[in-house]
Write a protein that holds these residues in place. Structure first.
Motif, PDB file in Angstrom:
ATOM      1  N   LEU A 132      -2.522   3.113  22.572  1.00  0.00           N
ATOM      2  CA  LEU A 132      -1.368   2.196  22.607  1.00  0.00           C
ATOM      3  C   LEU A 132      -0.064   2.974  22.407  1.00  0.00           C
ATOM      4  CD1 LEU A 132      -2.568  -0.943  20.556  1.00  0.00           C
ATOM      5  CD2 LEU A 132      -2.647  -0.576  23.030  1.00  0.00           C
ATOM      6  N   LYS A 133      -0.074   3.890  21.463  1.00  0.00           N
ATOM      7  CA  LYS A 133       1.118   4.709  21.171  1.00  0.00           C
ATOM      8  C   LYS A 133       1.513   5.533  22.404  1.00  0.00           C
ATOM      9  CE  LYS A 133       3.725   7.425  18.223  1.00  0.00           C
ATOM     10  NZ  LYS A 133       4.834   6.991  17.376  1.00  0.00           N
ATOM     11  N   GLN A 134       0.512   6.136  23.053  1.00  0.00           N
ATOM     12  CA  GLN A 134       0.792   6.963  24.232  1.00  0.00           C
ATOM     13  C   GLN A 134       1.373   6.142  25.386  1.00  0.00           C
ATOM     14  OE1 GLN A 134      -3.144   8.663  24.577  1.00  0.00           O
ATOM     15  NE2 GLN A 134      -2.578  10.540  23.495  1.00  0.00           N
ATOM     16  N   GLN A 135       0.996   4.860  25.438  1.00  0.00           N
ATOM     17  CA  GLN A 135       1.498   3.975  26.501  1.00  0.00           C
ATOM     18  C   GLN A 135       2.744   3.187  26.090  1.00  0.00           C
ATOM     19  OE1 GLN A 135      -1.890   1.742  28.563  1.00  0.00           O
ATOM     20  NE2 GLN A 135      -2.943   2.605  26.779  1.00  0.00           N
ATOM     21  N   ASN A 136       3.266   3.495  24.894  1.00  0.00           N
ATOM     22  CA  ASN A 136       4.435   2.789  24.357  1.00  0.00           C
ATOM     23  C   ASN A 136       4.220   1.283  24.249  1.00  0.00           C
ATOM     24  OD1 ASN A 136       6.213   5.040  23.930  1.00  0.00           O
ATOM     25  ND2 ASN A 136       6.403   5.183  26.167  1.00  0.00           N
ATOM     26  N   ILE A 137       2.999   0.883  23.914  1.00  0.00           N
ATOM     27  CA  ILE A 137       2.691  -0.540  23.717  1.00  0.00           C
ATOM     28  C   ILE A 137       2.843  -0.844  22.225  1.00  0.00           C
ATOM     29  CG2 ILE A 137       0.897  -2.316  23.873  1.00  0.00           C
ATOM     30  CD1 ILE A 137      -0.316  -0.671  26.207  1.00  0.00           C
ATOM     31  N   PRO A 138       3.757  -1.762  21.856  1.00  0.00           N
ATOM     32  CA  PRO A 138       3.966  -2.070  20.432  1.00  0.00           C
ATOM     33  C   PRO A 138       2.694  -2.611  19.777  1.00  0.00           C
ATOM     34  CG  PRO A 138       5.717  -3.023  21.792  1.00  0.00           C
ATOM     35  CD  PRO A 138       4.646  -2.544  22.729  1.00  0.00           C
ATOM     36  N   HIS A 139       2.517  -2.281  18.498  1.00  0.00           N
ATOM     37  CA  HIS A 139       1.339  -2.740  17.749  1.00  0.00           C
ATOM     38  C   HIS A 139       1.751  -2.944  16.288  1.00  0.00           C
ATOM     39  CE1 HIS A 139       1.362   1.619  18.513  1.00  0.00           C
ATOM     40  NE2 HIS A 139       0.973   1.774  17.252  1.00  0.00           N
ATOM     41  N   GLN A 140       2.637  -3.908  16.077  1.00  0.00           N
ATOM     42  CA  GLN A 140       3.228  -4.097  14.746  1.00  0.00           C
ATOM     43  C   GLN A 140       2.394  -5.061  13.892  1.00  0.00           C
ATOM     44  OE1 GLN A 140       7.509  -4.720  14.992  1.00  0.00           O
ATOM     45  NE2 GLN A 140       7.680  -2.499  15.115  1.00  0.00           N
ATOM     46  N   TYR A 141       1.202  -4.602  13.546  1.00  0.00           N
ATOM     47  CA  TYR A 141       0.289  -5.412  12.742  1.00  0.00           C
ATOM     48  C   TYR A 141       0.794  -5.628  11.316  1.00  0.00           C
ATOM     49  CZ  TYR A 141      -3.213  -4.616  16.407  1.00  0.00           C
ATOM     50  OH  TYR A 141      -3.890  -4.572  17.594  1.00  0.00           O
ATOM     51  N   LEU A 142       1.719  -4.782  10.865  1.00  0.00           N
ATOM     52  CA  LEU A 142       2.201  -4.874   9.481  1.00  0.00           C
ATOM     53  C   LEU A 142       3.688  -5.211   9.416  1.00  0.00           C
ATOM     54  CD1 LEU A 142       0.372  -1.829   7.792  1.00  0.00           C
ATOM     55  CD2 LEU A 142      -0.444  -4.161   8.149  1.00  0.00           C
ATOM     56  N   ALA A 143       4.177  -5.959  10.390  1.00  0.00           N
ATOM     57  CA  ALA A 143       5.604  -6.325  10.428  1.00  0.00           C
ATOM     58  C   ALA A 143       6.008  -7.003   9.117  1.00  0.00           C
ATOM     59  CB  ALA A 143       5.874  -7.248  11.599  1.00  0.00           C
ATOM     60  N   GLY A 144       7.085  -6.491   8.507  1.00  0.00           N
ATOM     61  CA  GLY A 144       7.616  -7.093   7.283  1.00  0.00           C
ATOM     62  C   GLY A 144       6.946  -6.644   6.002  1.00  0.00           C
ATOM     63  N   LYS A 145       5.908  -5.808   6.090  1.00  0.00           N
ATOM     64  CA  LYS A 145       5.214  -5.329   4.884  1.00  0.00           C
ATOM     65  C   LYS A 145       5.957  -4.126   4.293  1.00  0.00           C
ATOM     66  CE  LYS A 145       1.518  -8.016   5.452  1.00  0.00           C
ATOM     67  NZ  LYS A 145       1.226  -9.138   4.526  1.00  0.00           N
ATOM     68  N   ASN A 146       5.781  -3.923   2.992  1.00  0.00           N
ATOM     69  CA  ASN A 146       6.378  -2.782   2.303  1.00  0.00           C
ATOM     70  C   ASN A 146       5.276  -1.929   1.683  1.00  0.00           C
ATOM     71  OD1 ASN A 146       9.439  -3.215   2.348  1.00  0.00           O
ATOM     72  ND2 ASN A 146       8.661  -5.228   1.748  1.00  0.00           N
ATOM     73  N   ILE A 147       5.358  -0.631   1.940  1.00  0.00           N
ATOM     74  CA  ILE A 147       4.315   0.303   1.528  1.00  0.00           C
ATOM     75  C   ILE A 147       4.896   1.326   0.554  1.00  0.00           C
ATOM     76  CG2 ILE A 147       2.559   1.943   2.320  1.00  0.00           C
ATOM     77  CD1 ILE A 147       2.254  -0.741   3.701  1.00  0.00           C
ATOM     78  N   ALA A 148       4.257   1.485  -0.611  1.00  0.00           N
ATOM     79  CA  ALA A 148       4.651   2.516  -1.571  1.00  0.00           C
ATOM     80  C   ALA A 148       3.834   3.774  -1.310  1.00  0.00           C
ATOM     81  CB  ALA A 148       4.415   2.035  -3.001  1.00  0.00           C
ATOM     82  N   LEU A 149       4.512   4.892  -1.183  1.00  0.00           N
ATOM     83  CA  LEU A 149       3.850   6.183  -0.966  1.00  0.00           C
ATOM     84  C   LEU A 149       4.036   7.022  -2.234  1.00  0.00           C
ATOM     85  CD1 LEU A 149       5.117   6.972   2.664  1.00  0.00           C
ATOM     86  CD2 LEU A 149       3.068   5.714   1.976  1.00  0.00           C
ATOM     87  N   LEU A 150       2.991   7.128  -3.024  1.00  0.00           N
ATOM     88  CA  LEU A 150       3.068   7.824  -4.307  1.00  0.00           C
ATOM     89  C   LEU A 150       2.502   9.240  -4.170  1.00  0.00           C
ATOM     90  CD1 LEU A 150       1.688   5.011  -6.672  1.00  0.00           C
ATOM     91  CD2 LEU A 150       3.952   5.219  -5.633  1.00  0.00           C
ATOM     92  N   PHE A 151       3.333  10.220  -4.500  1.00  0.00           N
ATOM     93  CA  PHE A 151       2.928  11.619  -4.315  1.00  0.00           C
ATOM     94  C   PHE A 151       3.103  12.424  -5.597  1.00  0.00           C
ATOM     95  CE2 PHE A 151       3.156  10.300   0.014  1.00  0.00           C
ATOM     96  CZ  PHE A 151       2.258  11.111   0.688  1.00  0.00           C
ATOM     97  N   GLU A 152       1.975  12.732  -6.237  1.00  0.00           N
ATOM     98  CA  GLU A 152       1.943  13.671  -7.360  1.00  0.00           C
ATOM     99  C   GLU A 152       1.929  15.094  -6.825  1.00  0.00           C
ATOM    100  OE1 GLU A 152      -0.482  12.516 -11.412  1.00  0.00           O
ATOM    101  OE2 GLU A 152      -1.602  12.928  -9.625  1.00  0.00           O
ATOM    102  N   LYS A 153       1.296  15.279  -5.657  1.00  0.00           N
ATOM    103  CA  LYS A 153       1.212  16.586  -4.992  1.00  0.00           C
ATOM    104  C   LYS A 153       2.108  16.579  -3.772  1.00  0.00           C
ATOM    105  CE  LYS A 153      -3.538  18.048  -6.055  1.00  0.00           C
ATOM    106  NZ  LYS A 153      -4.817  18.492  -5.445  1.00  0.00           N
ATOM    107  N   SER A 154       2.661  17.732  -3.447  1.00  0.00           N
ATOM    108  CA  SER A 154       3.489  17.834  -2.245  1.00  0.00           C
ATOM    109  C   SER A 154       2.611  17.664  -1.008  1.00  0.00           C
ATOM    110  CB  SER A 154       4.198  19.181  -2.204  1.00  0.00           C
ATOM    111  OG  SER A 154       3.251  20.226  -2.188  1.00  0.00           O
TER     112      SER A 154
END
Length: 338
Positions: free
Chosen positions: A33-55
């Motif tokens: 889908l990405k290669q064909q530029n077909i949108p796939h917004q399954y998580l529209a409006g969601k907020n994701i926390a990315l927690l990184f103790e390690k680089s």
């Protein structure tokens, strides 16, 4: 009905063979889908926390781009932004973040930290790497194998090097769950722990996977469809570098070792970063003291047509997208496949 909805992915045994195979296939679909530029917004409006103790390079980039592509908003919180048990307990932190975010990624040291985040946050939690397991890497790795060979059935994957690290643990267990033959070539004191081996053997008894753990590197690589290695010293590990390099030099992936598989079509994987030349400050220091020009993999193999390491690295994003989509979004998933 979404079979995965609301679940966390903390370690490979969280999902069955059918579920892991689905994650791999869905990742391949999302890549298309990405290669064909077909949108796939399954998580529209969601907020994701990315927690990184390690680089991180690949994991952080993959989660960020995956979240954006899915219509979600990622927020990076590094080790200086969050307490991780220093000033606030993991449980309290989890409850706070769970009240604001829809999903949480954690990359750090203790498996207990990611387990506590899942237990107390009330939202899906994804393990971006701990000292014990690296599950998001596995979906990318086996996705890469499936893309290359067309099927995972009957494949043999050999991992050589430090056989007790998170990647070796995860490859051993994931391969065992999926029914792929997994060989580990490592010195005795760097072989998987009895507890990890037991998990793998129990899974292999169900799937029919053949497991071989041996010091004999020639036996380990024989008939391998893929050779896999990782850095010889893990991030944050306090070891004698000289001893470790001497120990693991016989397990270096080079042209000679590749030839010992006996298969022309053998490919090479590495989760990166790799000390395949002297173009890094750390690599240059280690190599100079041992009069070497590479550590775990030689540059000629790393740069060769046998190497799929950059396809594998790019697949981290598609794999993570698959995992987040099914556990936090509501794509249609036919129940019959399970």
């Amino acid at each position: 009905m979404n079979h995965f909805y609301g679940k966390s992915f903390l370690k490979e045994t969280d999902f069955s063979a059918a579920e892991i195979n689905y994650l791999i296939d869905f990742a391949i679909h999302l890549k298309s889908l990405k290669q064909q530029n077909i949108p796939h917004q399954y998580l529209a409006g969601k907020n994701i926390a990315l927690l990184f103790e390690k680089s991180s390079t690949r994991t952080r980039s993959a989660f960020t781009v995956a979240a954006n592509d899915l219509g979600a908003h990622p927020e990076f919180l590094g080790k200086n932004d969050i307490q991780f048990g220093n000033k606030e307990s993991v449980a309290d932190t989890a409850k706070v973040l769970g009240g604001m975010f829809d999903g949480i990624e954690f990359r750090g040291f203790k498996q207990k930290t990611v387990a506590d985040l899942a237990a107390y946050s009330g939202v899906p939690v994804w393990n971006g790497l701990t000292d014990d397991w690296h599950p998001t890497q596995m979906i990318a790795d086996f996705m890469t194998l499936k893309e290359h060979f067309g099927s995972l059935e009957g494949l043999t994957l050999t991992y050589v090097g430090d056989g007790r690290n998170n990647v070796a643990n995860s490859l051993l267990v994931t391969g065992a769950i999926l029914g792929i033959n997994i060989h580990i070539g490592a010195p005795n004191e760097l072989q998987p722990t009895a507890s990890v081996l037991e998990i793998a053997q129990n899974a292999a008894a169900k799937s029919g996977a053949q497991i071989l753990v041996t010091e004999d590197v020639t036996a380990a690589v024989k008939n391998a469809d893929a050779l896999y290695t990782d850095v010889w010293v893990s991030m944050g590990e306090d070891v004698d570098y000289d001893k470790r390099i001497t120990q693991l030099l016989p397990y270096q992936i080079n042209e000679d070792l590749l030839a010992q598989t006996g298969k022309e079509e053998t490919i090479v994987l590495h989760c990166l970063p790799a000390f395949h030349d002297t173009q890094t400050t750390i690599g240059a220091q280690l190599l100079k003291s041992h009069h070497l020009d590479a550590l775990e993999i030689t540059d000629d193999v790393f740069q060769s047509t046998k190497s799929v390491v950059f396809q594998e690295a790019a697949n981290r994003m598609h794999a993570i997208k698959s995992i987040m989509s099914v556990t936090l979004g509501k794509p249609f998933i036919p129940e019959s496949i399970f």
